[in-house]
Scaffold this motif. Structure first.
Motif, PDB file in Angstrom:
ATOM      1  N   MET A  63       0.959  -0.995  -0.129  1.00 39.99           N
ATOM      2  CA  MET A  63      -0.109  -0.004  -0.012  1.00 39.99           C
ATOM      3  C   MET A  63       0.866   1.320   0.041  1.00 39.99           C
ATOM      4  SD  MET A  63      -2.574   1.318   2.968  1.00 39.99           S
ATOM      5  CE  MET A  63      -4.405   0.846   2.306  1.00 39.99           C
ATOM      6  N   PRO A  64       0.555   2.108  -0.784  1.00 35.22           N
ATOM      7  CA  PRO A  64       1.379   3.326  -0.915  1.00 35.22           C
ATOM      8  C   PRO A  64       1.112   4.087   0.181  1.00 35.22           C
ATOM      9  CG  PRO A  64       0.151   3.218  -2.939  1.00 35.22           C
ATOM     10  CD  PRO A  64      -0.169   2.157  -1.877  1.00 35.22           C
ATOM     11  N   LYS A  65       2.163   4.772   0.719  1.00 36.32           N
ATOM     12  CA  LYS A  65       2.193   5.811   1.599  1.00 36.32           C
ATOM     13  C   LYS A  65       2.688   7.106   1.281  1.00 36.32           C
ATOM     14  CE  LYS A  65       2.481   2.154   5.055  1.00 36.32           C
ATOM     15  NZ  LYS A  65       2.221   1.286   4.088  1.00 36.32           N
ATOM     16  N   MET A  66       2.222   8.342   1.838  1.00 34.21           N
ATOM     17  CA  MET A  66       2.974   9.477   1.547  1.00 34.21           C
ATOM     18  C   MET A  66       2.843  10.524   2.901  1.00 34.21           C
ATOM     19  SD  MET A  66       1.137  12.005  -1.472  1.00 34.21           S
ATOM     20  CE  MET A  66       1.773  13.244  -2.221  1.00 34.21           C
ATOM     21  N   VAL A  67       4.071  11.129   2.799  1.00 32.27           N
ATOM     22  CA  VAL A  67       4.292  12.133   3.756  1.00 32.27           C
ATOM     23  C   VAL A  67       4.101  13.620   3.174  1.00 32.27           C
ATOM     24  CG1 VAL A  67       5.903  13.155   5.474  1.00 32.27           C
ATOM     25  CG2 VAL A  67       5.561  10.543   5.165  1.00 32.27           C
ATOM     26  N   LEU A  68       3.363  14.638   3.424  1.00 28.06           N
ATOM     27  CA  LEU A  68       3.407  15.710   2.959  1.00 28.06           C
ATOM     28  C   LEU A  68       4.480  16.684   3.352  1.00 28.06           C
ATOM     29  CD1 LEU A  68      -0.557  16.567   3.570  1.00 28.06           C
ATOM     30  CD2 LEU A  68       0.584  15.805   1.394  1.00 28.06           C
ATOM     31  N   THR A  69       5.285  17.014   2.365  1.00 29.52           N
ATOM     32  CA  THR A  69       6.395  17.744   2.556  1.00 29.52           C
ATOM     33  C   THR A  69       6.528  18.858   1.706  1.00 29.52           C
ATOM     34  OG1 THR A  69       7.998  16.527   0.985  1.00 29.52           O
ATOM     35  CG2 THR A  69       7.815  15.967   3.462  1.00 29.52           C
ATOM     36  N   ALA A  70       5.922  18.978   0.502  1.00 25.44           N
ATOM     37  CA  ALA A  70       5.916  20.032  -0.492  1.00 25.44           C
ATOM     38  C   ALA A  70       4.595  20.255  -1.176  1.00 25.44           C
ATOM     39  CB  ALA A  70       7.017  19.818  -1.511  1.00 25.44           C
ATOM     40  N   GLU A  71       3.582  20.467  -0.442  1.00 27.50           N
ATOM     41  CA  GLU A  71       2.258  20.857  -0.606  1.00 27.50           C
ATOM     42  C   GLU A  71       2.172  22.205  -1.486  1.00 27.50           C
ATOM     43  OE1 GLU A  71      -1.884  20.940   1.217  1.00 27.50           O
ATOM     44  OE2 GLU A  71      -0.905  19.502   2.327  1.00 27.50           O
ATOM     45  N   TYR A  72       1.234  22.404  -2.533  1.00 18.40           N
ATOM     46  CA  TYR A  72       1.152  23.576  -3.312  1.00 18.40           C
ATOM     47  C   TYR A  72      -0.183  24.148  -2.960  1.00 18.40           C
ATOM     48  CZ  TYR A  72       0.783  26.748  -7.390  1.00 18.40           C
ATOM     49  OH  TYR A  72       0.500  27.871  -8.164  1.00 18.40           O
ATOM     50  N   VAL A  73      -0.089  25.450  -2.715  1.00 14.90           N
ATOM     51  CA  VAL A  73      -1.186  26.175  -2.419  1.00 14.90           C
ATOM     52  C   VAL A  73      -1.004  27.732  -3.144  1.00 14.90           C
ATOM     53  CG1 VAL A  73      -2.578  27.361  -0.540  1.00 14.90           C
ATOM     54  CG2 VAL A  73      -1.450  25.161  -0.142  1.00 14.90           C
ATOM     55  N   ALA A  74      -2.035  28.049  -3.804  1.00 11.14           N
ATOM     56  CA  ALA A  74      -2.357  29.176  -4.511  1.00 11.14           C
ATOM     57  C   ALA A  74      -3.572  29.947  -4.497  1.00 11.14           C
ATOM     58  CB  ALA A  74      -1.867  29.057  -6.011  1.00 11.14           C
ATOM     59  N   LEU A  75      -3.530  30.896  -3.937  1.00  8.20           N
ATOM     60  CA  LEU A  75      -4.949  31.935  -4.148  1.00  8.20           C
ATOM     61  C   LEU A  75      -4.651  33.166  -5.067  1.00  8.20           C
ATOM     62  CD1 LEU A  75      -5.598  32.280  -0.289  1.00  8.20           C
ATOM     63  CD2 LEU A  75      -6.682  30.785  -1.923  1.00  8.20           C
ATOM     64  N   ASN A  76      -5.824  33.156  -5.625  1.00  5.39           N
ATOM     65  CA  ASN A  76      -5.958  34.252  -6.764  1.00  5.39           C
ATOM     66  C   ASN A  76      -4.513  34.410  -7.517  1.00  5.39           C
ATOM     67  OD1 ASN A  76      -7.279  36.536  -7.723  1.00  5.39           O
ATOM     68  ND2 ASN A  76      -5.806  37.986  -6.533  1.00  5.39           N
ATOM     69  N   GLY A  77      -4.135  33.208  -8.012  1.00  7.18           N
ATOM     70  CA  GLY A  77      -2.976  33.115  -8.914  1.00  7.18           C
ATOM     71  C   GLY A  77      -1.661  33.022  -8.202  1.00  7.18           C
ATOM     72  N   THR A  78      -1.714  33.381  -6.958  1.00  8.53           N
ATOM     73  CA  THR A  78      -0.273  33.786  -6.336  1.00  8.53           C
ATOM     74  C   THR A  78       0.059  32.413  -5.374  1.00  8.53           C
ATOM     75  OG1 THR A  78      -0.786  36.065  -5.972  1.00  8.53           O
ATOM     76  CG2 THR A  78       0.933  35.216  -4.611  1.00  8.53           C
ATOM     77  N   ASP A  79       1.277  31.841  -5.729  1.00 12.67           N
ATOM     78  CA  ASP A  79       1.688  30.754  -4.810  1.00 12.67           C
ATOM     79  C   ASP A  79       1.981  31.211  -3.670  1.00 12.67           C
ATOM     80  OD1 ASP A  79       2.962  28.357  -3.740  1.00 12.67           O
ATOM     81  OD2 ASP A  79       4.487  28.393  -5.431  1.00 12.67           O
ATOM     82  N   LEU A  80       1.282  30.699  -2.620  1.00 17.79           N
ATOM     83  CA  LEU A  80       1.728  31.082  -1.017  1.00 17.79           C
ATOM     84  C   LEU A  80       1.950  29.713  -0.399  1.00 17.79           C
ATOM     85  CD1 LEU A  80      -1.747  32.917  -0.457  1.00 17.79           C
ATOM     86  CD2 LEU A  80       0.291  33.978  -0.986  1.00 17.79           C
TER      87      LEU A  80
END
Length: 136
Positions: A1-18
């Motif tokens: 079963m694959p597992k994942m650790v969140l280390t580099a999530e991408y979040v953008a609001l109004n086209g701006t990478d936050l």
């Protein structure tokens, strides 16, 4: 079963990478349940899905420097803007889908915390319109 650790999530609001400011992102979606039970249901409840909704919860590390987080978010207060979130900041694909839509920036908490705490901002924004999932 694959597992994942969140280390580099991408979040953008109004086209701006936050992503540089964000340390927690949660996108949740749900649908209203509508009871359509009748006598013909033989004593079992029957449900249909109604109106869909979603919410984008974010936790930022605050930065009030010129051109930083607070100066980006303050003008968005009270507006509906686009969002994009991904589990990883690498390219969108079948192993890294993107979720997009619009949210209402209904609050902004520029000052939050106690003595000795990191300066952070926790917000939760309702979606406005459809949330989509794409792999390309």
């Amino acid at each position: 079963m694959p597992k994942m650790v969140l280390t580099a999530e991408y979040v953008a609001l109004n086209g701006t990478d936050l992503s540089d400011y964000c340390r927690k992102a949660e996108l949740s979606t749900e649908v209203e349940e509508k009871d359509v039970t009748t006598y013909a249901s033989n004593g079992w409840k029957e449900l249909l899905g109604g109106i869909k909704s979603g919410e984008l919860g974010l936790e930022f590390l605050q930065d009030v420097a010129a051109s930083a987080l607070d100066s980006i978010m303050w003008p968005l207060f009270g507006t509906v803007v686009t969002f994009e979130v991904r589990l990883d900041n690498s390219a969108v694909g079948t192993s890294n889908p993107k979720y997009t839509g619009s949210v209402l920036i209904k609050s902004w908490n520029p000052i939050e915390g106690s003595v000795g705490d990191e300066a952070k901002v926790s917000v939760s924004y309702p979606t406005s319109g459809a949330v989509t999932r794409a792999t390309a």
